[in-house]
Scaffold this motif. Structure first.
Motif, PDB file in Angstrom:
ATOM      1  N   GLN A   1      -5.929  -1.914   6.498  1.00 46.04           N
ATOM      2  CA  GLN A   1      -4.553  -1.781   6.972  1.00 46.04           C
ATOM      3  C   GLN A   1      -3.637  -2.779   6.270  1.00 46.04           C
ATOM      4  O   GLN A   1      -2.520  -2.429   5.876  1.00 46.04           O
ATOM      5  N   LEU A   2      -4.110  -4.000   6.091  1.00 48.66           N
ATOM      6  CA  LEU A   2      -3.299  -5.012   5.424  1.00 48.66           C
ATOM      7  C   LEU A   2      -3.050  -4.665   3.961  1.00 48.66           C
ATOM      8  O   LEU A   2      -1.948  -4.863   3.447  1.00 48.66           O
ATOM      9  N   VAL A   3      -4.066  -4.150   3.305  1.00 51.13           N
ATOM     10  CA  VAL A   3      -3.912  -3.751   1.904  1.00 51.13           C
ATOM     11  C   VAL A   3      -2.921  -2.594   1.796  1.00 51.13           C
ATOM     12  O   VAL A   3      -2.062  -2.569   0.903  1.00 51.13           O
ATOM     13  N   VAL A   4      -3.012  -1.631   2.715  1.00 56.01           N
ATOM     14  CA  VAL A   4      -2.083  -0.498   2.712  1.00 56.01           C
ATOM     15  C   VAL A   4      -0.653  -0.984   2.951  1.00 56.01           C
ATOM     16  O   VAL A   4       0.281  -0.545   2.273  1.00 56.01           O
ATOM     17  N   ILE A   5      -0.469  -1.907   3.896  1.00 53.98           N
ATOM     18  CA  ILE A   5       0.862  -2.480   4.135  1.00 53.98           C
ATOM     19  C   ILE A   5       1.385  -3.143   2.865  1.00 53.98           C
ATOM     20  O   ILE A   5       2.541  -2.953   2.483  1.00 53.98           O
ATOM     21  N   GLY A   6       0.534  -3.915   2.204  1.00 56.03           N
ATOM     22  CA  GLY A   6       0.936  -4.570   0.959  1.00 56.03           C
ATOM     23  C   GLY A   6       1.293  -3.580  -0.137  1.00 56.03           C
ATOM     24  O   GLY A   6       2.273  -3.772  -0.863  1.00 56.03           O
ATOM     25  N   MET A   7       0.513  -2.521  -0.250  1.00 57.91           N
ATOM     26  CA  MET A   7       0.790  -1.511  -1.285  1.00 57.91           C
ATOM     27  C   MET A   7       2.093  -0.764  -0.982  1.00 57.91           C
ATOM     28  O   MET A   7       2.899  -0.536  -1.898  1.00 57.91           O
ATOM     29  N   ILE A   8       2.313  -0.394   0.267  1.00 59.73           N
ATOM     30  CA  ILE A   8       3.543   0.302   0.641  1.00 59.73           C
ATOM     31  C   ILE A   8       4.751  -0.596   0.393  1.00 59.73           C
ATOM     32  O   ILE A   8       5.770  -0.148  -0.157  1.00 59.73           O
ATOM     33  N   ALA A   9       4.638  -1.869   0.786  1.00 61.04           N
ATOM     34  CA  ALA A   9       5.735  -2.809   0.554  1.00 61.04           C
ATOM     35  C   ALA A   9       6.010  -2.970  -0.940  1.00 61.04           C
ATOM     36  O   ALA A   9       7.176  -3.015  -1.361  1.00 61.04           O
TER      37      ALA A   9
END
Length: 130
Positions: free
Chosen positions: A5-13
């Protein structure tokens, strides 16, 4: 898993930042700031568990509480300094990031003085007296 989830948040940001940067929108830094705070707030829960474990192990090993607390403060200062420095670098303010890093190092030095003093006293006590 939280890491996914954190990696996905970082990628989306990152994608949003790149898209908005193309249009010259100044909101890009706000996206970086919000995503960094969100990621840090999730990670801090896990760091808190590690801090509690270190404190528990220090008590079991009969290490004075002051030393454990000092080490935990040093770790905390290092993480907070890194976060602040990274955010200011992302904003393009590398000179301020350098000052934040310097301030973090100075605070770590100041906080570590009791440990350095105890270490030097222990070394002096081991030296033979002439």
């Amino acid at each position: 898993m939280e890491i996914v989830q954190l990696v996905v948040i970082g990628m989306i940001a990152s994608i949003l930042y790149l898209i908005l940067q193309e249009f010259g929108a100044p909101i890009g830094f706000l996206i970086i700031l919000v995503s960094s705070i969100l990621i840090f707030s999730v990670v801090i829960k896990h760091i808190n568990g590690v801090f509690q474990l270190i404190h528990y192990l220090g008590e079991r090993a009969s290490i004075e509480g002051m030393y454990i607390e000092t080490i935990l403060k040093i770790i905390g200062i290092a993480y907070i300094t890194e976060l602040g420095s990274s955010l200011t670098k992302d904003a393009g303010l590398s000179s301020i990031a350098t000052k934040i890093e310097l301030a973090g190092k100075i605070f770590i030095l100041v906080i570590s003085i009791p440990i350095i003093t105890a270490l030097l006293e222990a070394i002096i006590n081991f030296l033979p007296v002439n």
